[in-house]
Design an enzyme around this catalytic site. Structure first.
Site, mmCIF file in Angstrom:
data_model
loop_
_atom_site.group_PDB
_atom_site.id
_atom_site.type_symbol
_atom_site.label_atom_id
_atom_site.label_comp_id
_atom_site.label_asym_id
_atom_site.label_seq_id
_atom_site.Cartn_x
_atom_site.Cartn_y
_atom_site.Cartn_z
ATOM 1 N N ASP A 9 42.485 51.952 48.539
ATOM 2 C CA ASP A 9 42.382 50.556 48.111
ATOM 3 C C ASP A 9 40.964 50.168 47.683
ATOM 4 O O ASP A 9 40.421 49.154 48.115
ATOM 5 C CB ASP A 9 42.904 49.622 49.218
ATOM 6 C CG ASP A 9 44.384 49.859 49.486
ATOM 7 O OD1 ASP A 9 45.189 49.495 48.618
ATOM 8 O OD2 ASP A 9 44.718 50.452 50.543
ATOM 9 N N HIS A 11 40.305 49.536 44.519
ATOM 10 C CA HIS A 11 40.542 48.486 43.506
ATOM 11 C C HIS A 11 39.427 48.378 42.469
ATOM 12 O O HIS A 11 39.003 47.275 42.109
ATOM 13 C CB HIS A 11 40.813 47.139 44.178
ATOM 14 C CG HIS A 11 42.160 47.074 44.824
ATOM 15 N ND1 HIS A 11 43.237 46.453 44.252
ATOM 16 C CD2 HIS A 11 42.619 47.621 46.000
ATOM 17 C CE1 HIS A 11 44.299 46.598 45.043
ATOM 18 N NE2 HIS A 11 43.955 47.300 46.108
ATOM 19 N N ASP A 50 45.590 53.164 45.013
ATOM 20 C CA ASP A 50 44.895 51.981 44.516
ATOM 21 C C ASP A 50 43.400 52.262 44.338
ATOM 22 O O ASP A 50 42.549 51.465 44.739
ATOM 23 C CB ASP A 50 45.127 50.735 45.400
ATOM 24 C CG ASP A 50 46.522 50.136 45.216
ATOM 25 O OD1 ASP A 50 47.291 50.665 44.389
ATOM 26 O OD2 ASP A 50 46.828 49.132 45.904
ATOM 27 N N ASN A 85 50.399 51.500 43.991
ATOM 28 C CA ASN A 85 51.209 50.605 43.158
ATOM 29 C C ASN A 85 50.399 49.874 42.095
ATOM 30 O O ASN A 85 50.912 49.542 41.029
ATOM 31 C CB ASN A 85 51.960 49.590 44.030
ATOM 32 C CG ASN A 85 51.053 48.810 44.955
ATOM 33 O OD1 ASN A 85 50.118 49.356 45.514
ATOM 34 N ND2 ASN A 85 51.312 47.531 45.126
ATOM 35 N N HIS A 86 49.118 49.614 42.359
ATOM 36 C CA HIS A 86 48.330 48.846 41.397
ATOM 37 C C HIS A 86 48.016 49.619 40.125
ATOM 38 O O HIS A 86 47.990 49.058 39.048
ATOM 39 C CB HIS A 86 47.014 48.395 42.039
ATOM 40 C CG HIS A 86 47.137 47.077 42.729
ATOM 41 N ND1 HIS A 86 46.664 45.907 42.199
ATOM 42 C CD2 HIS A 86 47.700 46.762 43.914
ATOM 43 C CE1 HIS A 86 46.928 44.918 43.030
ATOM 44 N NE2 HIS A 86 47.547 45.400 44.074
ATOM 45 N N HIS A 151 51.253 55.823 50.293
ATOM 46 C CA HIS A 151 50.872 54.445 49.956
ATOM 47 C C HIS A 151 52.070 53.520 50.175
ATOM 48 O O HIS A 151 53.123 53.704 49.573
ATOM 49 C CB HIS A 151 50.412 54.390 48.494
ATOM 50 C CG HIS A 151 49.725 53.123 48.121
ATOM 51 N ND1 HIS A 151 48.342 52.967 48.189
ATOM 52 C CD2 HIS A 151 50.199 51.945 47.678
ATOM 53 C CE1 HIS A 151 48.018 51.754 47.789
ATOM 54 N NE2 HIS A 151 49.118 51.107 47.475
ATOM 55 N N ASP A 182 47.421 50.797 51.032
ATOM 56 C CA ASP A 182 48.232 49.612 50.703
ATOM 57 C C ASP A 182 47.924 48.450 51.623
ATOM 58 O O ASP A 182 47.764 47.334 51.165
ATOM 59 C CB ASP A 182 49.742 49.899 50.721
ATOM 60 C CG ASP A 182 50.531 48.833 49.933
ATOM 61 O OD1 ASP A 182 49.897 48.145 49.114
ATOM 62 O OD2 ASP A 182 51.746 48.699 50.125
HETATM 63 MN MN LIG Z 1 45.743 47.825 47.505
#
Ligand SMILES: [Mn+2]
Length: 434
Positions: A9, A11, A50, A85-86, A151, A182
């Site tokens: 994550d 991002h 992510d 998922n992102h 994830h 996640d």
């Molecule tokens: Mn995330």
């Protein structure tokens, strides 16, 4: 002894608050984890999804990512990853490109052995797909410890609904540890003999992520041990909760802010209690004048508003306006539940659609009429016209329009059925206002 960093994550590419500095913060946090990996001489860096905030990262973010991965390769430290998922694209993934460049290994059903560890990977699985696929991991005798990287939020963790642990009972490989992404907070939980852990995000993706950001160090002696380390020098967030009493307003808030060093910080001012109406814009400007990078005011006070002619919506507090309006609607329990999911700040935007889908399915299984409109007459006492929009300006700069595409397709199942809820689920969550 084998020792790896587990991170997730990151991002990269998230232009939070539409601030360029914030976009840079996310790639910097990743670079710092890579720095630590090189300094500590770990055996691998494992990423649980992510890496990117969305599936179309900007070139500058791709360059930064490639440069960081190249440094890691020069230090002879493998980078092992899965797809979250992102960032998930329809077929070929960014991770495949990095693998082609010799910068990463995409984990899967075949083991990747690093010292004592055999790593396996499971990309993000859409909830509607979770009970339809088989786990076909290939066992190996080349390592003592089997680790799955995955994830999704597992049942037993906050907001978790994924029964991965029961699915793993049928797996031909018995896992000692599951390294997860996640959920953005650090957590460790033992389920039977397996340790499940979330490393947490490396920068604050939402203002609800108040505690220090970090990553996991995973090593194995007799058992797998997990140590959480802080990511150094992440952006400072100043969370201030100011309790107002009668007659206190904007000036009082400004005075109270004197107690804090706002320089270069993201400043989140939460107002509680009573007092006078305040001007969020004034407070935000005041914080910026004092050197804040970004300032946001969340007014959580329940101030009686006798002026029924208009719905007073302060930009800083759309939640209160929505709550007031909802109370006046005659909505079924099912609709209220769905509304709750849509506006739950702890559910990532990209997960909202799946969660709503699951909830509707469950509701309809219990009661086929669960979504019917209640047939009582509409209450005339309501003080707004039916359908009158609450004047929250969804086009405001903080609404992450760029996140909407995340919710609009599900590459894993290939269907993009038009749901009447699609627009609802595609809306930015309230956390985007913060
Ligand atoms: Mn995330």
């Amino acid at each position: 002894m084998t020792r790896v960093i587990h991170t997730a994550d990151t991002h990269i590419g998230y232009r939070q608050y539409h601030a360029e500095e914030r976009r840079l913060d996310f790639i910097r946090a990743f670079e710092r984890v890579i720095d630590d990996a090189i300094d500590a001489g770990v055996d691998a860096v494992v990423h649980a999804g992510d890496l990117f905030h969305d599936k179309r990262p900007e070139l500058a973010d791709l360059q930064g990512t490639v440069a960081a991965l190249a440094r890691l390769r020069r230090a002879d430290i493998p980078f092992l990853g899965i797809v979250g998922n992102h960032e998930r694209k329809r077929e070929t993934q960014w991770l495949d490109l990095f693998e082609d460049l010799g910068l990463a290994t995409r984990l899967g059903e075949q083991p990747t052995v690093i010292g004592d560890f055999a790593f396996y990977g499971l990309d993000y699985v859409t909830p509607s797909y979770r009970d339809q696929f088989q786990l076909t991991f290939t066992p190996t005798t080349e390592a003592t410890t089997a680790i799955l990287v995955a994830h999704g939020i597992i049942k037993g963790f906050p907001h978790g609904d994924w029964e991965l642990d029961s699915m793993l009972e049928a797996s031909p490989v018995s896992f000692d540890a599951v390294l997860l992404g996640d959920y953005h907070e650090h957590e460790i939980k033992y389920i039977d003999d397996t340790v499940y852990t979330y490393s947490g995000s490396t920068e604050r993706v939402s203002a609800t992520e108040t505690v220090e950001r970090g990553y996991n160090l995973v090593d194995v002696g007799d058992t797998v041990s997990i140590t959480h380390r802080a990511v150094p020098d992440t952006r400072r967030f100043v969370f201030t909760e100011i309790d107002l009493v009668e007659a206190e307003g904007t000036e009082h808030v400004k005075t109270r802010l004197q107690e804090y060093d706002l320089e270069d910080a993201v400043v989140i001012v939460t107002l509680q209690g009573a007092g006078e109406p305040v001007s969020p814009a004034d407070i935000e400007t005041h914080a910026l004048d004092r050197g804040a990078l970004v300032a946001r005011v969340r007014d959580q006070r329940e101030i009686d508003d006798d002026d029924e002619a208009s719905i007073a919506v302060s930009f800083a507090d759309p939640d209160r306006a929505v709550r007031q309006q909802l109370e006046q609607e005659r909505l079924s329990d099912a609709v209220m539940q769905i509304d709750g999911i849509v506006r739950d700040m702890t559910i990532a935007d990209s997960n909202v659609r799946d969660r709503v889908h699951e909830r509707i399915k469950a509701l309809l299984e219990d009661d086929p009429t669960a979504l019917d409109v209640p047939d009582e007459p509409v209450d005339d006492a309501r003080d707004t016209e039916p359908g009158e929009p609450v004047s929250v300006d969804a086009s405001d700069e903080d609404t992450q329009a760029s996140e909407a595409p995340d919710d609009q397709d599900d590459p894993a199942d290939g269907t993009t059925e038009e749901s009447p809820l699609r627009n609802v689920a595609g809306q930015a969550s309230m956390e985007d206002y913060l």
